[in-house]
Design a protein around this motif. Structure first.
Motif, PDB file in Angstrom:
ATOM      1  N   ASP A 140      12.511  -7.705 -43.821  1.00 39.50           N
ATOM      2  CA  ASP A 140      12.397  -7.519 -42.372  1.00 39.50           C
ATOM      3  C   ASP A 140      11.425  -8.502 -41.730  1.00 39.50           C
ATOM      4  O   ASP A 140      11.004  -8.311 -40.591  1.00 39.50           O
ATOM      5  CB  ASP A 140      11.974  -6.077 -42.043  1.00 39.50           C
ATOM      6  CG  ASP A 140      10.621  -5.713 -42.632  1.00 39.50           C
ATOM      7  OD1 ASP A 140      10.132  -6.455 -43.503  1.00 39.50           O
ATOM      8  OD2 ASP A 140      10.062  -4.676 -42.228  1.00 39.50           O
ATOM      9  N   VAL A 141      11.054  -9.555 -42.452  1.00 41.12           N
ATOM     10  CA  VAL A 141      10.252 -10.624 -41.869  1.00 41.12           C
ATOM     11  C   VAL A 141      10.951 -11.951 -42.132  1.00 41.12           C
ATOM     12  O   VAL A 141      11.700 -12.084 -43.089  1.00 41.12           O
ATOM     13  CB  VAL A 141       8.824 -10.669 -42.448  1.00 41.12           C
ATOM     14  CG1 VAL A 141       8.049  -9.423 -42.057  1.00 41.12           C
ATOM     15  CG2 VAL A 141       8.847 -10.832 -43.964  1.00 41.12           C
ATOM     16  N   GLU A 142      10.705 -12.926 -41.264  1.00 42.58           N
ATOM     17  CA  GLU A 142      11.341 -14.234 -41.405  1.00 42.58           C
ATOM     18  C   GLU A 142      10.546 -15.083 -42.393  1.00 42.58           C
ATOM     19  O   GLU A 142       9.858 -16.030 -42.039  1.00 42.58           O
ATOM     20  CB  GLU A 142      11.433 -14.935 -40.046  1.00 42.58           C
ATOM     21  CG  GLU A 142      12.206 -16.261 -40.080  1.00 42.58           C
ATOM     22  CD  GLU A 142      13.620 -16.118 -40.622  1.00 42.58           C
ATOM     23  OE1 GLU A 142      13.904 -16.742 -41.654  1.00 42.58           O
ATOM     24  OE2 GLU A 142      14.408 -15.375 -40.037  1.00 42.58           O
ATOM     25  N   GLY A 143      10.580 -14.662 -43.658  1.00 47.62           N
ATOM     26  CA  GLY A 143       9.844 -15.386 -44.690  1.00 47.62           C
ATOM     27  C   GLY A 143       8.380 -15.027 -44.690  1.00 47.62           C
ATOM     28  O   GLY A 143       7.951 -14.004 -44.161  1.00 47.62           O
ATOM     29  N   VAL A 144       7.583 -15.888 -45.303  1.00 45.19           N
ATOM     30  CA  VAL A 144       6.131 -15.714 -45.340  1.00 45.19           C
ATOM     31  C   VAL A 144       5.569 -16.217 -44.018  1.00 45.19           C
ATOM     32  O   VAL A 144       5.936 -17.290 -43.534  1.00 45.19           O
ATOM     33  CB  VAL A 144       5.517 -16.499 -46.517  1.00 45.19           C
ATOM     34  CG1 VAL A 144       4.006 -16.310 -46.559  1.00 45.19           C
ATOM     35  CG2 VAL A 144       6.143 -16.050 -47.833  1.00 45.19           C
ATOM     36  N   MET A 145       4.675 -15.441 -43.414  1.00 47.54           N
ATOM     37  CA  MET A 145       4.128 -15.792 -42.107  1.00 47.54           C
ATOM     38  C   MET A 145       2.682 -16.261 -42.252  1.00 47.54           C
ATOM     39  O   MET A 145       1.996 -15.962 -43.234  1.00 47.54           O
ATOM     40  CB  MET A 145       4.189 -14.584 -41.168  1.00 47.54           C
ATOM     41  CG  MET A 145       5.555 -13.930 -41.063  1.00 47.54           C
ATOM     42  SD  MET A 145       6.801 -15.012 -40.322  1.00 47.54           S
ATOM     43  CE  MET A 145       6.275 -15.001 -38.607  1.00 47.54           C
ATOM     44  N   THR A 146       2.211 -17.007 -41.255  1.00 47.34           N
ATOM     45  CA  THR A 146       0.823 -17.469 -41.250  1.00 47.34           C
ATOM     46  C   THR A 146      -0.153 -16.308 -41.092  1.00 47.34           C
ATOM     47  O   THR A 146      -1.339 -16.439 -41.398  1.00 47.34           O
ATOM     48  CB  THR A 146       0.589 -18.485 -40.120  1.00 47.34           C
ATOM     49  OG1 THR A 146       0.996 -17.895 -38.877  1.00 47.34           O
ATOM     50  CG2 THR A 146       1.386 -19.756 -40.363  1.00 47.34           C
ATOM     51  N   GLY A 147       0.310 -15.175 -40.611  1.00 48.60           N
ATOM     52  CA  GLY A 147      -0.490 -13.965 -40.473  1.00 48.60           C
ATOM     53  C   GLY A 147       0.448 -12.813 -40.196  1.00 48.60           C
ATOM     54  O   GLY A 147       1.650 -13.002 -39.988  1.00 48.60           O
ATOM     55  N   ASP A 148      -0.075 -11.600 -40.199  1.00 51.08           N
ATOM     56  CA  ASP A 148       0.747 -10.425 -39.922  1.00 51.08           C
ATOM     57  C   ASP A 148       1.166 -10.448 -38.455  1.00 51.08           C
ATOM     58  O   ASP A 148       0.317 -10.317 -37.563  1.00 51.08           O
ATOM     59  CB  ASP A 148      -0.063  -9.156 -40.224  1.00 51.08           C
ATOM     60  CG  ASP A 148       0.789  -7.886 -40.136  1.00 51.08           C
ATOM     61  OD1 ASP A 148       1.848  -7.917 -39.479  1.00 51.08           O
ATOM     62  OD2 ASP A 148       0.383  -6.865 -40.719  1.00 51.08           O
ATOM     63  N   ALA A 195       1.809 -15.722 -34.841  1.00 54.61           N
ATOM     64  CA  ALA A 195       2.093 -15.947 -36.265  1.00 54.61           C
ATOM     65  C   ALA A 195       3.457 -16.615 -36.399  1.00 54.61           C
ATOM     66  O   ALA A 195       4.406 -16.274 -35.700  1.00 54.61           O
ATOM     67  CB  ALA A 195       2.077 -14.621 -37.021  1.00 54.61           C
ATOM     68  N   ARG A 196       3.542 -17.586 -37.308  1.00 52.07           N
ATOM     69  CA  ARG A 196       4.797 -18.322 -37.469  1.00 52.07           C
ATOM     70  C   ARG A 196       5.189 -18.376 -38.944  1.00 52.07           C
ATOM     71  O   ARG A 196       4.395 -18.104 -39.834  1.00 52.07           O
ATOM     72  CB  ARG A 196       4.665 -19.732 -36.906  1.00 52.07           C
ATOM     73  CG  ARG A 196       3.545 -20.542 -37.537  1.00 52.07           C
ATOM     74  CD  ARG A 196       3.444 -21.934 -36.931  1.00 52.07           C
ATOM     75  NE  ARG A 196       2.330 -22.683 -37.479  1.00 52.07           N
ATOM     76  CZ  ARG A 196       2.338 -23.305 -38.662  1.00 52.07           C
ATOM     77  NH1 ARG A 196       3.430 -23.242 -39.416  1.00 52.07           N
ATOM     78  NH2 ARG A 196       1.289 -23.980 -39.082  1.00 52.07           N
ATOM     79  N   ASN A 197       6.417 -18.775 -39.158  1.00 53.40           N
ATOM     80  CA  ASN A 197       6.954 -18.852 -40.506  1.00 53.40           C
ATOM     81  C   ASN A 197       6.379 -20.044 -41.270  1.00 53.40           C
ATOM     82  O   ASN A 197       6.173 -21.112 -40.713  1.00 53.40           O
ATOM     83  CB  ASN A 197       8.479 -18.977 -40.438  1.00 53.40           C
ATOM     84  CG  ASN A 197       9.113 -19.208 -41.789  1.00 53.40           C
ATOM     85  OD1 ASN A 197       9.579 -20.297 -42.077  1.00 53.40           O
ATOM     86  ND2 ASN A 197       9.123 -18.189 -42.627  1.00 53.40           N
ATOM     87  N   VAL A 198       6.111 -19.814 -42.561  1.00 53.20           N
ATOM     88  CA  VAL A 198       5.704 -20.893 -43.458  1.00 53.20           C
ATOM     89  C   VAL A 198       6.956 -21.361 -44.198  1.00 53.20           C
ATOM     90  O   VAL A 198       7.604 -20.563 -44.879  1.00 53.20           O
ATOM     91  CB  VAL A 198       4.645 -20.402 -44.466  1.00 53.20           C
ATOM     92  CG1 VAL A 198       4.282 -21.520 -45.444  1.00 53.20           C
ATOM     93  CG2 VAL A 198       3.413 -19.894 -43.739  1.00 53.20           C
TER      94      VAL A 198
END
Length: 393
Positions: free
Chosen positions: A172-180, A187-190
């Motif tokens: 339910d998240v667009e990949g690993v994020m820079t923060g919650d 916060a953006r996608n890594v």
């Protein structure tokens, strides 16, 4: 391309989301890819079932009860795939072609599991297996579980043993994020992250991919994390690179230890940053940091110790809450890094006890999520390294 796609509970949390998951898998099949699917229980089903076990239950009964969430999920997704013309079958403990075998304590029988996974992979030309995540079974058919994050573990393990090109974790998240993103605005996608980085984040609370799963990732297996709304298994999200290796390393340069003492440093917001910034301003690299109630210790290369002492002494003179700075030299640092360290109760004792029994004084020990740094006198470094290398990690 051969892909193992894992759909988490949130990505199967409703009929509409199951339809979306089926569309995503069907699209990949239509494009000619070999797909195996691993599913979690819908929504919070597993937690709900655990909450309802208010009575004393044997582990075998508990495993059977909590398995019902995944058993429902595989049937729902298999039916949705069949409705789209995809030849699919559900695979659960007790099935003839069930792949993951453990002992009664949940330890994976690698040889048996590899053989069964290879057999399942040989059928991917003809059918899409929809496999229950989290679950396993003993050789005599008793249901066991793979523990917290077990569906991720199922997916990456099968990806490795089925010789897949890629494992896709749909969440339910667009990949690993820079923060919650629920806490940090912007916060953006890594796009890319290494296994080492992600495991450290995972052991410190990042709920993206279970740490236990990443131990099965090797250099040749791509792992990707995508959002369930993305609609494409093979693009976007975050790519997880590399593999996690156990490593014992000794730094070749002598280190010096600089300790700054001060009254109630623990109550001084920003003091560590101020001291570190002063060293950075002098282009001095900090190799390790340890802190106590009323002191902070920096380890730097011995050849810059004098300059570091001068820099830190200037901070002491300017700050009434700092008392003094002292320097010791001729230290060595040995690091133990391993993905399974956080899962090993007593691991610190296993490392330090044989060093102590050899009569070697440990000057400092610094731990992180997946590593332990042992600091000893320079003259003790070779013996310490040999002792640590003799341990099994």
């Amino acid at each position: 391309m051969r892909v193992v796609a894992k759909f988490g509970g949130t990505s199967l949390g409703s009929g509409d989301r199951i339809e979306r998951a089926a569309d995503t898998v069907a699209k990949a099949v239509t494009e000619g890819h070999e797909i195996a699917v691993v599913v979690s229980a819908m929504g919070s089903t597993t937690d709900d079932l655990l909450d309802e076990i208010t009575f004393s239950a044997e582990d075998s009964d508990r495993a059977e009860i909590v398995s019902m969430g995944e058993r429902i999920s595989v049937r729902m997704l298999k039916a949705a795939l069949s409705a789209r013309g995809v030849d699919a079958k559900f695979v659960e403990p007790g099935s003839e072609d069930w792949p993951i075998i453990t002992d009664e304590y949940g330890e994976v029988d690698v040889e048996s599991t590899m053989a069964r996974a290879d057999q399942l992979a040989s059928e991917l030309d003809d059918v899409v297996p929809v496999i229950t995540g989290f679950l396993a079974q003993t050789i005599d058919g008793k249901v066991t579980t793979l523990g917290r994050g077990g569906s991720d573990t199922t997916a990456v393990m099968l990806g490795k043993f089925m010789d897949a090109d890629e494992v896709v974790i749909v969440t339910d998240v667009e990949g690993v994020m820079t923060g919650d993103p629920r806490v940090v605005e912007g916060a953006r996608n890594v796009a890319r992250i290494t296994v080492d980085e992600l495991r450290n984040l995972s052991f410190r609370g990042a709920e993206v991919v279970a740490p236990s799963a990443l131990s099965y990732k090797d250099q040749d297996l791509t792992v990707r994390v995508v959002h369930y709304q993305h609609g494409d298994l093979l693009a976007g999200g975050t790519l997880i690179e590399g593999e996690f290796e156990n490593l014992i390393d000794m730094q070749e340069e002598r280190l010096a230890c600089l300790t700054v003492a001060g009254r109630a440093l623990r109550n001084r917001p920003g003091i560590l940053a101020e001291l570190a910034q002063a060293l950075r301003g002098a282009d001095i690299n900090i190799d390790a940091v340890a802190s106590g109630m009323d002191s902070v210790t920096f380890y730097v290369n011995e050849d810059v110790a004098e300059e570091a002492e001068f820099v830190l002494h200037e901070k002491v003179i300017d700050d009434d809450t700092l008392s003094s700075v002292t320097v010791e030299d001729e230290f060595a640092i040995i690091r133990v890094t391993g993905g399974e360290l956080p899962n090993r109760p007593g691991i610190i004792l296993d490392i330090v006890q044989p060093i102590s029994e050899a009569g070697i004084n440990i000057h400092d020990i610094i731990t992180s999520a997946t590593s332990v740094a042992i600091i000893v006198a320079w003259d003790d470094r070779e013996e310490t390294l040999e002792i640590v290398q003799d341990q099994e990690f």
